[in-house]
Design an enzyme around this catalytic site. Structure first.
Site, mmCIF file in Angstrom:
data_model
loop_
_atom_site.group_PDB
_atom_site.id
_atom_site.type_symbol
_atom_site.label_atom_id
_atom_site.label_comp_id
_atom_site.label_asym_id
_atom_site.label_seq_id
_atom_site.Cartn_x
_atom_site.Cartn_y
_atom_site.Cartn_z
ATOM 1 N N SER A 20 -82.317 -105.587 6.170
ATOM 2 C CA SER A 20 -80.899 -105.876 6.419
ATOM 3 C C SER A 20 -79.980 -105.316 5.331
ATOM 4 C CB SER A 20 -80.711 -107.386 6.491
ATOM 5 O OG SER A 20 -79.349 -107.676 6.701
ATOM 6 N N LYS A 44 -77.394 -105.674 9.645
ATOM 7 C CA LYS A 44 -76.632 -106.218 8.508
ATOM 8 C C LYS A 44 -76.243 -107.684 8.749
ATOM 9 C CE LYS A 44 -73.810 -106.420 4.997
ATOM 10 N NZ LYS A 44 -74.477 -106.766 3.729
ATOM 11 N N ASN A 126 -80.381 -115.495 6.223
ATOM 12 C CA ASN A 126 -80.214 -115.167 4.804
ATOM 13 C C ASN A 126 -79.860 -116.466 4.087
ATOM 14 O OD1 ASN A 126 -79.500 -114.350 2.289
ATOM 15 N ND2 ASN A 126 -77.978 -112.847 2.938
ATOM 16 N N CYS A 129 -77.121 -117.041 0.328
ATOM 17 C CA CYS A 129 -75.678 -116.928 0.112
ATOM 18 C C CYS A 129 -75.066 -118.281 -0.255
ATOM 19 C CB CYS A 129 -75.002 -116.306 1.306
ATOM 20 S SG CYS A 129 -75.451 -117.057 2.804
ATOM 21 N N GLY A 243 -88.279 -102.969 -3.346
ATOM 22 C CA GLY A 243 -88.633 -101.761 -4.074
ATOM 23 C C GLY A 243 -89.621 -100.830 -3.417
HETATM 24 C C1 LIG Z 1 -76.491 -102.566 -0.068
HETATM 25 C C2 LIG Z 1 -77.374 -103.734 0.296
HETATM 26 C C3 LIG Z 1 -76.946 -104.675 1.233
HETATM 27 C C4 LIG Z 1 -77.757 -105.769 1.580
HETATM 28 N N1 LIG Z 1 -77.335 -106.657 2.524
HETATM 29 C C5 LIG Z 1 -78.143 -107.699 2.889
HETATM 30 C C6 LIG Z 1 -77.733 -108.649 3.889
HETATM 31 O O1 LIG Z 1 -76.660 -108.531 4.500
HETATM 32 N N2 LIG Z 1 -78.558 -109.700 4.153
HETATM 33 C C7 LIG Z 1 -79.769 -109.862 3.520
HETATM 34 O O2 LIG Z 1 -80.469 -110.843 3.798
HETATM 35 N N3 LIG Z 1 -80.195 -108.960 2.599
HETATM 36 C C8 LIG Z 1 -79.417 -107.897 2.269
HETATM 37 N N4 LIG Z 1 -79.852 -106.982 1.322
HETATM 38 C C9 LIG Z 1 -81.189 -107.152 0.707
HETATM 39 C C10 LIG Z 1 -82.235 -106.188 1.303
HETATM 40 O O3 LIG Z 1 -82.383 -106.398 2.682
HETATM 41 C C11 LIG Z 1 -83.586 -106.350 0.588
HETATM 42 O O4 LIG Z 1 -84.059 -107.661 0.787
HETATM 43 C C12 LIG Z 1 -83.508 -106.105 -0.916
HETATM 44 O O5 LIG Z 1 -82.619 -105.044 -1.213
HETATM 45 C C13 LIG Z 1 -84.877 -105.807 -1.546
HETATM 46 O O6 LIG Z 1 -85.498 -104.699 -0.953
HETATM 47 P P1 LIG Z 1 -85.354 -103.180 -1.518
HETATM 48 O O7 LIG Z 1 -85.678 -103.218 -2.977
HETATM 49 O O8 LIG Z 1 -86.305 -102.357 -0.689
HETATM 50 O O9 LIG Z 1 -83.930 -102.805 -1.268
HETATM 51 C C14 LIG Z 1 -79.033 -105.899 0.962
HETATM 52 C C15 LIG Z 1 -79.450 -104.947 0.011
HETATM 53 C C16 LIG Z 1 -78.655 -103.874 -0.319
HETATM 54 C C17 LIG Z 1 -79.148 -102.874 -1.330
#
Ligand SMILES: Cc1cc2nc3c(=O)[nH]c(=O)nc-3n(C[C@H](O)[C@H](O)[C@H](O)COP(=O)(O)O)c2cc1C
Length: 301
Positions: A20, A44, A126, A129, A243
């Site tokens: 997301s 999102k 989520n 928040c 990551g």
């Molecule tokens: C720009 C951005 C927006 C994000 N928006 C959401 C969101 O709306 N809801 C949510 O649960 N996680 C959100 N996340 C978290 C990611 O879904 C993910 O859990 C987190 O970034 C860790 O994974 P990654 O290291 O592969 O990015 C967001 C992350 C990023 C970088």
């Protein structure tokens, strides 16, 4: 080669899930990926009404990751259903919708709206928040509030329910037991880590809200440990994330017991990352002579 995995009562054609907030409402990824190639796409985070999010800057690159302070910006559930659902309805991949609210009632209202849409396969709550009614504490920090929230959402929808957790969780065992009792069917682990960045020239914080969420390769070993430990305390299926940028990263999460993996920040660096990771996983299985991906899930405990 069999790549499909069971996530409780939900079957994914392969374990790759777009996480997301990093793949928009789906359409944004279309030029770079065939969305039908993946297990699921996660929309999102949606709230009941549109949300403007935080003032800029919203993304700040650091070594081995990014900090984001998007502030949950989104178009709201109504516009999503009008503008984006028609595109998503033509896909064959699973559609997960990440949802949030400032209050328990807002979560429940969003879930109720989305429950009406047959094409949506799962709702991902989520839980990191801030709760407006509780003065900003996140929902996972208060187990009584969390129970109210999950119970309310569960009563509002029959859809497959995923709880998305992050490092704000205080007591993992109590939290997971509660989520199981209240009808959560899978976990997404982990959300980003609260972190800080400064501009030394200006002698100021980078972000208006000071802290922001760290994601990307910097958090992978932390996320992997969280998933490893959670697999030891719950029978709920886990979507491991944090990551992942290579096939080996994704395989590590499956080997410790995640049943699917989320690709997040990597999508922002190269929007075709998910395909590269999926192909790399297939090559690994071929090289090892493994014909069913389920054989590697939880192999390293
Ligand atoms: C720009 C951005 C927006 C994000 N928006 C959401 C969101 O709306 N809801 C949510 O649960 N996680 C959100 N996340 C978290 C990611 O879904 C993910 O859990 C987190 O970034 C860790 O994974 P990654 O290291 O592969 O990015 C967001 C992350 C990023 C970088």
């Amino acid at each position: 080669m069999k790549l499909s995995v069971h996530l409780g009562r939900l079957m994914l054609q392969n374990p790759i899930v777009l996480a997301s907030g990093t793949c928009g409402y789906g359409r944004e990824m279309q030029p770079y990926l065939n969305l039908n190639d993946f297990g699921a796409i996660t929309v999102k985070g949606l709230s009941l009404l549109p949300c403007e999010g935080n003032p800029p800057p919203r993304i700040w690159e650091v070594r081995a990751g990014i900090l984001n302070s998007i502030g949950l910006e989104n178009k709201g559930v109504g516009r999503f259903l009008e503008e984006d659902l028609p595109f998503l309805e033509n896909l064959s991949t699973r559609i997960f919708v990440n949802i949030w609210g400032r209050t328990v009632d807002e979560y429940v209202a969003v879930a109720r709206e989305l429950d009406k849409i047959a094409r949506i396969d799962a709702l991902e709550l989520n839980l990191s928040c801030p709760n407006v009614e509780k003065g900003g504490a996140s929902f996972v920090a208060d187990l009584e509030e969390l129970r109210k929230l999950v119970r309310g959402v569960r009563a509002a929808t029959g859809k497959f329910l995923i709880a998305k957790l992050g490092p704000q969780v205080r007591d993992w065992e109590a939290t997971v037991t509660l989520l199981e009792e209240e009808g959560i069917e899978a976990l997404s682990v982990t959300n980003s880590f609260p972190a800080l960045a400064l501009d030394v020239e200006r002698m100021s914080f980078i972000f208006a809200l000071k802290t922001a969420g760290l994601s990307g390769p910097a958090i992978k070993p932390l996320a992997l440990r969280m998933v490893y430990e959670l697999v030891g305390i719950t029978g709920l299926p886990i979507i491991g994330m944090g990551g992942i940028t290579t096939a080996d990263d994704a395989l590590e999460f499956l080997l410790v017991g995640a049943r699917a993996v989320g690709i997040g920040t990597a999508n922002l660096v190269d929007p075709s990352s998910a395909m590269r990771i999926l192909e790399g996983m297939q090559q690994y299985l071929m090289r090892k002579g493994i014909t069913d991906i389920e054989e590697i899930i939880g192999r390293v405990r």
